[in-house]
Design an enzyme around this catalytic site. Structure first.
Site, PDB file in Angstrom:
ATOM      1  CB  CYS A 129      -0.977  -0.037   1.178  1.00 33.75           C
ATOM      2  SG  CYS A 129      -2.313   1.161   1.044  1.00 33.75           S
ATOM      3  CD  GLU A 186      -2.265  -6.325   4.792  1.00 37.91           C
ATOM      4  OE1 GLU A 186      -1.759  -6.679   3.704  1.00 37.91           O
ATOM      5  OE2 GLU A 186      -2.413  -5.129   5.118  1.00 37.91           O
ATOM      6  CG  HIS A 191      -4.155  -3.530   2.394  1.00 37.10           C
ATOM      7  ND1 HIS A 191      -3.219  -3.132   3.325  1.00 37.10           N
ATOM      8  CD2 HIS A 191      -4.681  -2.400   1.890  1.00 37.10           C
ATOM      9  CE1 HIS A 191      -3.188  -1.816   3.395  1.00 37.10           C
ATOM     10  NE2 HIS A 191      -4.067  -1.338   2.533  1.00 37.10           N
TER      11      HIS A 191
END
Lengths: 193, 251
Positions: A77, A177, A175
């Site tokens: 990001c 994650e 992202h």
């Protein structure tokens, strides 16, 4: 494997640590240059505003260290955006790892772009086992322009680079994650680089 | 293409989900972590946890829950309820929340929105607005829609955007709990007025209601609780139906 997440006060980095934990790896949060240099893999996260994040990196000297790293480094990001040459956000110079500028989406679209978008034109081992047009989760108001170092593109107002690669440096705008199974696959791939 | 998001909302009290949840064979349907994982696997795009009994005493319980969700769930989630300061948000983000939602505290002290977006970035600041249409005017309500204010919904929406909100979660009190569809006219007007994403909330009863809120209401995301919790609308089925109607979704 020694895995470090660069900790320079950049927002929600716990999620990244938890994501690696789910894959069975302990990642340490650190701003210690020696720890970072000794790591096999380095994650360079970031949430927030570009120019103030650059100030923090400069204060700790990490702006000098990061471009000299030799192991695989993954910017996520804002981390990816800071690895570029320049960002319109706060008109700041970046680390210059990716020779590309970061610009703001216009008000013809809702800003920030928030949600799941597809990634296309995948060309990197980072995307092994991830199909074209897979969905990833993104939250951002600024984007890296389409360029030679692009290894994935997304469409929002225009086609932009949603992932970049230069030697041992990788950057993703989304992202991983928070991007369900596809995101986990990308993190696994990164660990195998 | 950016997809429209489907967002189940879980009401939390003392670290447990309230209102029965009865949509799959779960070991413990009262455990928000188990439910959250299940929803992530079923294709939910995002989750909202609302602490409906937010008190100082159970704040620790909420933090523990957020930490466990962040540990185990691989999609983004928002936490709301009882958040009134920068310190509150700092704690929740440190526990792994992706976004926080503020409501009454923003009406009482609008500067809070500026403070949060300056400190943490607007991407994690959701302003929830409960409003009711009274004699043709949409008025903002507080405390779960029970206390009316003189604030106009559209004026307030514009103001929260200018103060740095990253997203608006709009609940129509006229529609909430009716299962008769979302407040699409007001939603479309909001979407036209502000340039940040709008989450539609209140009124979901059928798949068609979701189609309508994305097409007529131009919503960016749709939130619902009971239709998901009781399995009345399976998320996969909903998303397939949306896709068939030409609405972009993650499948």
């Amino acid at each position: 494997m020694k895995l470090s997440i660069v900790n320079y006060g950049a927002g929600n980095i716990k999620s990244i640590q938890f994501a690696f934990q789910r894959l069975g790896y302990d990642a340490i949060l650190t701003d210690n240059p020696e720890e970072i240099i000794k790591s096999d893999k380095v994650i360079f996260p970031g949430v927030g505003e570009a120019s103030s994040a650059m100030v923090k990196l400069k204060q700790s000297g990490l702006d000098q260290l990061i471009p000299t790293l030799k192991q695989p480094v993954l910017g996520i990001c804002l981390g990816m955006q800071l690895m570029c040459s320049h960002s319109e956000e706060g008109d700041t110079t970046g680390l210059g790892i990716f020779d590309v500028n970061v610009k703001r989406f216009s008000n013809n679209v809702k800003v920030p772009q928030m949600g799941w978008n597809t990634i296309s034109n995948l060309k990197s081992d980072l995307f092994k086992g991830i199909k074209e047009k897979e969905y990833m989760y993104l939250v951002h108001s600024y984007y890296a322009e389409q360029c030679k170092k692009s290894i994935a593109t997304s469409d929002y107002e225009l086609e932009y680079a949603s992932a970049l690669e230069n030697d041992n440096f990788f950057g993703v705008q989304f992202h991983p994650e928070k991007s369900s199974k596809a995101g986990e696959q990308l993190l696994k791939n990164f660990l195998k680089l | 293409m950016l997809t429209k998001r489907i967002v189940p909302c879980l009401d939390i009290k003392n670290g447990r989900t309230v209102k029965g949840v009865n949509f799959v064979d779960l070991r413990d349907a009262g455990d928000p972590v188990v439910l959250a994982k299940q929803y992530a696997d079923l294709g939910a795009d995002e989750l909202v946890f609302l602490d409906i009994a937010a008190t100082l005493e159970n704040r620790k319980t909420m933090h523990d829950m957020v930490l466990k969700v962040a540990e185990q769930v691989n999609i983004p989630f928002t936490v709301g309820g009882g958040i009134s300061s920068v310190a509150d948000v700092d704690d929740l983000l440190h526990c792994g929340a992706d976004k926080v939602s503020i409501n009454s505290s923003a009406v009482k002290r609008p500067e809070l929105i500026n403070e949060l977006s300056d400190k943490f970035g607007s991407q994690c600041v959701v302003v929830a607005i409960d409003a009711k249409e009274v004699d043709g005017e949409w008025l903002v309500h507080l405390a779960g829609g029970t206390i009316p204010t003189e604030l106009n919904l559209f004026d307030w929406a514009k103001e929260v955007e200018q103060r740095g909100a990253g997203e608006i979660l709009f609940t129509s009190m006229n529609h909430d709990g009716t299962k008769a569809g979302f407040a699409n006219k007001a939603l479309a007007k909001l979407s036209d007025l502000v340039n940040i994403p709008i989450i539609a909330s209140g009124g979901a009863g059928t798949i068609q209601h979701f189609v309508d809120t994305f097409k007529e209401g131009i919503a960016d995301a749709a939130l619902a609780a009971s239709v998901f919790h009781f399995g009345e609308i399976p998320i996969l089925e909903l998303k397939e139906a949306l896709q068939n109607k030409g609405i972009p979704v993650r499948l």
